[in-house]
Motif scaffolding. Structure first.
Motif, PDB file in Angstrom:
ATOM      1  N   GLY A   1     136.042  27.522  -5.128  1.00 58.29           N
ATOM      2  CA  GLY A   1     136.297  26.239  -4.480  1.00 58.29           C
ATOM      3  C   GLY A   1     137.431  26.222  -3.497  1.00 58.29           C
ATOM      4  N   TYR A   2     137.538  27.273  -2.671  1.00 57.92           N
ATOM      5  CA  TYR A   2     138.675  27.348  -1.762  1.00 57.92           C
ATOM      6  C   TYR A   2     138.250  27.810  -0.379  1.00 57.92           C
ATOM      7  CZ  TYR A   2     143.632  27.242  -0.791  1.00 57.92           C
ATOM      8  OH  TYR A   2     144.853  26.894  -0.299  1.00 57.92           O
ATOM      9  N   ALA A   3     138.979  27.353   0.630  1.00 60.09           N
ATOM     10  CA  ALA A   3     138.653  27.668   2.024  1.00 60.09           C
ATOM     11  C   ALA A   3     138.698  29.165   2.286  1.00 60.09           C
ATOM     12  CB  ALA A   3     139.638  26.952   2.955  1.00 60.09           C
ATOM     13  N   GLU A   4     137.646  29.679   2.907  1.00 65.57           N
ATOM     14  CA  GLU A   4     137.544  31.059   3.365  1.00 65.57           C
ATOM     15  C   GLU A   4     137.649  32.090   2.245  1.00 65.57           C
ATOM     16  OE1 GLU A   4     139.937  31.973   6.790  1.00 65.57           O
ATOM     17  OE2 GLU A   4     139.626  30.013   7.692  1.00 65.57           O
ATOM     18  N   MET A   5     137.442  31.646   1.017  1.00 68.23           N
ATOM     19  CA  MET A   5     137.544  32.568  -0.116  1.00 68.23           C
ATOM     20  C   MET A   5     136.187  32.826  -0.758  1.00 68.23           C
ATOM     21  SD  MET A   5     140.719  33.434  -0.164  1.00 68.23           S
ATOM     22  CE  MET A   5     141.239  34.047  -1.744  1.00 68.23           C
ATOM     23  N   GLY A   6     135.144  32.770   0.060  1.00 69.65           N
ATOM     24  CA  GLY A   6     133.817  33.094  -0.430  1.00 69.65           C
ATOM     25  C   GLY A   6     132.956  31.869  -0.670  1.00 69.65           C
TER      26      GLY A   6
END
Length: 380
Positions: A116-121
């Motif tokens: 659930g995090y930006a640019e982390m997959g």
């Protein structure tokens, strides 16, 4: 299922979203019982990242395994588990060396993956009723028999407690040391808690929010209100003019001037350099980003700060930084909780239901109003 969804800057809502499913035989599905709101979630909430609309947020997660992929051997249905926020494969070059926060497999093209995090997959977060956990045998931390009794402590193993401990590890805090910590938010408070666990003699915690400074004092740290005193001068006075043996930066690029409330991205870093004695060591876990187009500061737009390199060099300091490799610490920290030697849940200010999450984001984002750490309770 219900999940907390990002709709745009300062706009989140609890919506019906697709149920997760087993996608690979190494997956498990977890019914979330507790999920925390992290200060890092606020970067996305405020629109300061590239997180896509519709993303389910939440990377501090704990729950019960309800479905197990065919290739999972160690984790069983019914196990209570805490999930490290960084997703590791367990077999890439970085994971094998213990750097699970920089996995080269879970998020192709970038070192590091998270829920659930930006640019982390592509991974959805756990501020929801259920969560898919990839590489489950590697990522699931099995919890002991007191998992229900101490759930509020164990959920902190997903991120905030290991991150605070990581700051002290990077700074090489040891027995008898004096430690200067900038930022008394959840990470800074966990760094202070960790410093005492590691044997620090004196911990000085700099912030300006009364609720946070009261918690710092409660655990034995010396609170320094930088809206009332110069923090560097205060630390020098408390250390006989030498400076602290080591220091931790637990704020990041969104630090603010105490007088006018303007963002000054280099303030805590440069104050830390001035606060630590010559040859001391700095541990930096506050978030700094490669670029921030919405920043007020011209350098910050490009992910840069004006760093006092000359003084840093002159004092012979050393520094290490980066997000915590949670799996490097979570088992030992779990055992400290079970033994009663650590109680990270002291930072919790609010226990709410998932439906109350939008209100919690708004209140937590205001900072300094008693909303220190929010945990969302989803199931028993």
């Amino acid at each position: 299922m219900k999940g907390l969804v990002y709709n745009g800057p300062r706009d989140v809502s609890v919506n019906k979203v697709a149920d997760p499913k087993i996608e690979k035989p190494t997956d498990v599905l977890v019914k979330i019982t507790t999920s925390n709101i992290c200060g890092s979630d606020l970067h996305m909430y405020e629109g300061r990242t590239s997180v896509e609309k519709g993303k389910v947020l939440g990377h501090e997660n704990l729950g019960v395994v309800v479905e197990v992929g065919a290739a999972v051997e160690r984790v069983k249905k019914g196990d209570r588990v805490c999930l490290p926020f960084n997703i590791g494969c367990g077999f890439c070059k970085n994971c094998e060396r213990g750097y699970t926060g920089f996995c080269l497999t879970a998020n192709p093209g970038m070192a590091g993956a998270a829920y659930g995090y930006a640019e982390m997959g592509p991974y959805q977060g756990g501020q929801a009723e259920y969560l898919r956990v990839p590489y489950a045998d590697f990522n699931c931390l099995l919890l002991p028999p007191d998992a229900v009794e101490k759930e509020d402590d164990y959920v902190m193993l997903s991120d905030i407690f290991p991150t605070g401990f990581h700051a002290t590890e990077l700074a090489k805090v040891g027995p008898g040391d004096s430690v200067a910590i900038y930022g008394a938010g959840p990470v800074g408070l966990m760094a202070a808690h960790s410093a005492f666990i590691r044997g620090a003699a004196k911990v000085m915690l700099v912030d300006r929010h009364a609720d946070r400074l009261k918690l710092a004092e409660k655990i034995g740290a010396i609170p320094i209100d930088d809206s009332k005193v110069d923090p560097v001068e205060a630390i020098m006075k408390l250390t006989g003019g030498e400076g602290a043996d080591c220091g931790c930066e637990c704020v990041g690029w969104q630090c603010h001037d105490p007088s006018h409330g303007h963002e000054i991205p280099n303030m805590t870093m440069n104050n830390l350099v001035k606060s630590v004695r010559p040859t001391g060591r700095l541990g930096v876990v506050g978030v700094f980003v490669p670029e921030d187009p919405k920043a007020e500061d011209k350098l910050a737009k490009q992910g840069q700060i004006a760093f006092d390199m000359g003084l840093y060099f002159q004092r012979g300091l050393s520094m290490a930084c980066g997000q915590a490799n949670v799996k490097a610490y979570n088992r030992k920290l779990r055992d400290l909780i079970q033994a009663g030697r650590a109680n990270p849940s002291f930072i919790i200010s609010h226990r709410l239901k998932l439906d109350e999450a939008p209100k919690a984001y708004d209140k937590f984002d205001q900072r300094g109003n008693g909303w220190t750490k929010v945990v969302l309770k989803l199931a028993a």
